[in-house]
Write an enzyme that holds these catalytic residues in place. Sequence first.
Site, mmCIF file in Angstrom:
data_model
loop_
_atom_site.group_PDB
_atom_site.id
_atom_site.type_symbol
_atom_site.label_atom_id
_atom_site.label_comp_id
_atom_site.label_asym_id
_atom_site.label_seq_id
_atom_site.Cartn_x
_atom_site.Cartn_y
_atom_site.Cartn_z
ATOM 1 N N GLY A 1 0.813 -1.208 0.000
ATOM 2 C CA GLY A 1 0.000 0.000 0.000
ATOM 3 C C GLY A 1 0.844 1.253 0.000
ATOM 4 C CB ALA B 1 2.144 0.005 -10.446
ATOM 5 N N GLY B 2 3.478 2.883 -10.375
ATOM 6 C CA GLY B 2 3.839 4.086 -9.622
ATOM 7 C C GLY B 2 3.270 5.347 -10.248
#
Length: 132
Positions: free
Chosen positions: A53, A78-79
């Site tokens: 998370g 994703a970042g």
Amino acid sequence: HVVPRRRVAQRAHHVAAVSHRQQVQRHQADIHDGLQSLSKYVPLIALKRGEDGAAARQGANTYTFRSIPVEVVDTTGAGDSFDAGFVYGYLNGWDVPRSLQLACICGALSTQASGGTTAQPTLSGALSKMVS
């Protein structure tokens, strides 16, 4: 939804994103200590923690949010999706916990297909996964 440039400029200098837990832990034994140390220099920090998370610190408050469960295919992008979710919420006046939740959801959903943008969620898709 378009955010006025003026609001972007006013709020953009308040955010620092740290891409890996190790960057904070290099000189700190604990994530919260690292966030506290960085908060002396930056009013708002969002720390991406991958499948764990994320954490954020604003002033004296530290917030965390666990990632949602997804079947990961590829973490490319994703970042960036996390950043997009956080910045969207923050620039639209959301509080830090809600912005962090959207960021984690955007980052997680983007990992469900190959490539950096194939599974990048729409705003409505990400919002549908949020909890109150």
